[in-house]
Motif scaffolding. Structure first.
Motif: not given
Length: 183
Positions: A148-175
């Motif tokens: 339910k979000m438009d991803m048509s112009s999204s990319s991997d190019f982004k800036l993430l705050d350290r808190k966001v990085v830490d949350v992503l790294l704590s997720l159990p998903e590997r794929n």
């Protein structure tokens, strides 16, 4: 002073490493930004990691890298790079500079003003074949409908705050699908 980490997944980018280092170093030095570049060679078959090592030896305080034993894909490269970062904020971008480095200082300013995720939005998909355009368009239409979000112009190019990085790294998903997880 805050530290910016830049994660650069690389697959067969031997000819781009030196230019990427030069371009980003000159930009960040001119902008007086503290930074580190973190390259991940994703099972490259050329001299990518040799070039990364060469750059790291020339500037060990600001350039680091790692090498996968085989190609695991861009998503794995991104997450490996995130694991190695030390910055207060992290930019993820393509090693071949398809993502415009000159907008990073603007992204950095948005982060300094409180943004935790700054999305680099594509204004153009560049030169792509018809099949790729059609299949990418279908994929993003389906994904956009599912989340339910438009991803048509999204990319991997982004800036993430350290808190966001830490949350992503704590997720159990590997794929993972980095773009969707950080959109």
């Amino acid at each position: 002073m805050a530290l910016l980490s830049v994660v650069l997944p690389a697959y067969n980018e031997e000819l781009n490493i030196a230019n990427t280092v030069k371009t980003l170093t000159e930009l960040f030095d001119r902008e007086k930004m503290e930074f580190e570049l973190v390259f991940i060679s994703d099972g490259s078959k050329d001299g990518t990691f040799r070039e990364i090592r060469k750059a790291a030896e020339a500037d060990p305080g600001r350039i680091r890298g790692a090498e996968f034993s085989r190609n695991f894909g861009k998503e794995a490269g991104i997450f490996a790079g995130l694991e190695l970062t030390r910055g207060d904020a992290v930019v993820v971008m393509d090693c071949d500079l398809q993502h415009p480095p000159e907008v990073i200082p603007q992204m950095w300013k948005l982060w300094q003003n409180g943004a935790q995720v700054v999305e680099g939005k594509k204004s153009s998909r560049g030169k792509e074949g018809l099949f790729y355009k059609l299949s990418a368009g279908l994929f993003y239409k389906i994904m956009s409908g599912l989340i339910k979000m438009d991803m048509s112009s999204s990319s991997d190019f982004k800036l993430l705050d350290r808190k966001v990085v830490d949350v992503l790294l704590s997720l159990p998903e590997r794929n993972t699908f980095f773009r969707a997880m950080t959109f």
